[in-house]
Design an enzyme around this catalytic site. Structure first.
Site, short mmCIF file in Angstrom:
data_model
loop_
_atom_site.label_atom_id
_atom_site.label_comp_id
_atom_site.label_asym_id
_atom_site.label_seq_id
_atom_site.Cartn_x
_atom_site.Cartn_y
_atom_site.Cartn_z
N TRP A 214 27.57 38.09 88.82
CA TRP A 214 26.62 38.57 89.84
C TRP A 214 26.74 40.09 89.93
O TRP A 214 27.85 40.62 89.96
CB TRP A 214 26.97 37.92 91.18
CG TRP A 214 26.11 38.32 92.33
CD1 TRP A 214 24.76 38.38 92.37
CD2 TRP A 214 26.59 38.73 93.63
NE1 TRP A 214 24.34 38.78 93.62
CE2 TRP A 214 25.44 39.00 94.41
CE3 TRP A 214 27.84 38.87 94.21
CZ2 TRP A 214 25.52 39.41 95.74
CZ3 TRP A 214 27.93 39.27 95.53
CH2 TRP A 214 26.78 39.54 96.28
N ASP B 228 34.31 32.42 94.25
CA ASP B 228 33.12 32.76 95.03
C ASP B 228 32.14 31.59 94.95
O ASP B 228 31.55 31.33 93.90
CB ASP B 228 32.49 34.04 94.45
CG ASP B 228 31.26 34.47 95.24
OD1 ASP B 228 31.03 33.91 96.33
OD2 ASP B 228 30.52 35.35 94.76
N LYS C 282 22.18 30.16 101.30
CA LYS C 282 21.26 29.28 100.56
C LYS C 282 21.31 27.86 101.10
O LYS C 282 20.28 27.24 101.31
CB LYS C 282 21.60 29.24 99.07
CG LYS C 282 22.33 30.43 98.53
CD LYS C 282 21.44 31.60 98.23
CE LYS C 282 22.29 32.80 97.89
NZ LYS C 282 21.60 33.98 97.51
C1 LMR Z 1 21.23 36.72 94.22
O1 LMR Z 1 22.10 36.73 93.37
O2 LMR Z 1 20.03 36.89 93.96
C2 LMR Z 1 21.59 36.45 95.64
O3 LMR Z 1 22.94 36.15 95.75
C3 LMR Z 1 21.14 37.48 96.57
C4 LMR Z 1 21.91 38.76 96.47
O4 LMR Z 1 22.48 39.18 97.48
O5 LMR Z 1 21.97 39.36 95.40
#
Ligand code: LMR
Length: 398
Positions: free
Chosen positions: A132, A213, A248
């Site tokens: 992420w 996470d 979510k």
């Molecule tokens: C995402 O990965 O799109 C979500 O977790 C929202 C974010 O905060 O990036």
């Protein structure tokens, strides 16, 4: 005074959402940020949340709004821990988990990172390649050095578990290993329970600190199945941190509601860690907001509400999976042969394998927004937009 301030290049996810909102095309589709849309293409208010809110709001009218304790609403702790660890997990029975309500999952990562940095400032944080987008910034922002371990094989569109384990073996004692227990963000490719079982002794022998996470519990295989890695690590006696989020799975994005759990070896250590989490929160934002915690604790502890919520989550999971299957079928019909990954990957996201140039064409020619990395939010597919998306994807591959 601020002449030297450099321009912000923007966030790869939030900036794209702005670009999407500015697109005048009525038929535009947002498959960028992780938002769950229902069949009607709307971000839903869950039935369970609606019911809880109606009671909370009536009660709230009679009460002043006070500060919560630094670690959050007391009822939230007892509601959330069993969801993460399972009700009779030894770490809960032995009372060796420090816990704090946080500002979403990102807040949990930040508080966890700041806490760890006080004790292991020289540790390296290992993240999956890819991960992420915000993971790196949160840990680098807390002062850590970063490295990545291989995770995703872009030819098979699956996890390369062998390479992942080999890299983690190279980590130094007390290094921090960031892991996604389910619904890997951004790839959607998860490792199996057997593979987690192979990783656990490595973490143990190398004295590594796992930080898990979990932002999508329940959207992969199910609420218990998705927490397998966390429960197995805690059972094996590892010291670990868990960030979880209700953005979510409660469709409560704006309430910023999540939690940080730190599983310790003994109750006495957990009490001291608990104190340090409070201190970390106090110097960041003092104490968290109330409403999200009230909603989540009420839903998770009232019989009728929890039944409704279990159905809510099941509905989201089933809808996401049916969209995965439908997209795969449509692509097959359109002559695209590599579609297996779509149904094998789990949760909200799928790595499509599209390159930056293809992603740009999707945006420019069709107003379909995926991240530059090729990540698609599958939860944005609906019966209404799926044909257009399948056709655009197929056209890219010609
Ligand atoms: C995402 O990965 O799109 C979500 O977790 C929202 C974010 O905060 O990036």
């Amino acid at each position: 005074m601020f002449e030297q301030v450099t321009a912000y290049l923007g966030d790869p996810i939030f900036s794209l959402v702005e670009q999407f909102h500015n697109d005048p095309n009525d038929a535009k589709v947002n498959l960028s940020i992780g938002l769950y849309y229902n069949e009607q293409g709307k971000i839903p208010q869950l039935a369970s949340v609606k019911q809880a809110l109606s009671v909370i709001q009536t009660e709230q009218l009679k009460k002043p709004s006070l500060y919560l304790p630094m670690e959050g609403l007391p009822a939230y702790r007892s509601a959330v821990l069993p969801l993460i660890f399972g009700k009779d997990h030894p770490c809960l029975l032995e009372n060796r988990v420090a816990f704090a309500q946080t500002l979403g999952g990102s807040g949990a990562l930040k508080i966890g990172a700041d806490f760890l940095h006080n004790y292991y400032a020289n540790a390296t944080v290992w993240v999956s390649d890819p991960t992420w987008e915000n993971h790196k910034d949160i840990f680098a922002g807390a002062g850590f050095k970063l490295k990545s371990y291989p995770y995703f094989d872009s030819t098979t569109l699956r996890v390369d578990c062998k390479a992942m384990l080999a890299a983690i073996e190279q980590a130094a004692p007390q290094d921090i290993i960031l892991l996604h227990p389910c619904c890997h963000n951004p790839t959607g490719a998860d490792i199996t329970p057997q593979q987690w079982d192979t990783l656990i002794p490595i973490l143990q022998q190398k004295q590594l600190i796992p930080f898990l996470d979990m932002a999508y519990q329940g959207l992969g295989k199910g609420l218990n199945e998705d927490a397998y890695a966390i429960r197995a690590m805690a059972k094996a006696g590892l010291t670990l941190l868990v960030a979880n989020s209700f953005s979510k799975i409660f469709s409560l994005y704006g309430e910023r509601i999540g939690a940080l759990s730190v599983v310790c070896e003994a109750n006495e250590t957990a009490e001291r860690v608990q104190g340090q989490l409070k201190a970390t929160i106090r110097r960041n934002y003092s104490s968290p907001p109330t409403l999200g915690a009230q909603i989540v604790s009420r839903v998770l502890t009232e019989d009728k509400l929890i039944q409704t919520w279990l159905q809510d989550v099941e509905q989201m999971r089933v809808r996401i999976n049916s969209m995965r299957q439908m997209l795969a079928n449509k692509l097959l019909t359109l002559g695209v042969s590599q579609v297996e990954h779509l149904t094998q990957q789990q949760g909200m996201f799928s790595y499509t394998g599209f390159n930056k140039e293809q992603i740009t064409r999707l945006r420019t020619n069709y107003s379909i927004y995926l991240l530059d990395s090729g990540r698609m939010c599958v939860a944005g597919l609906t019966n209404d937009n799926i044909d257009k998306i399948a056709q655009a994807f197929a056209a890219l591959q010609k």
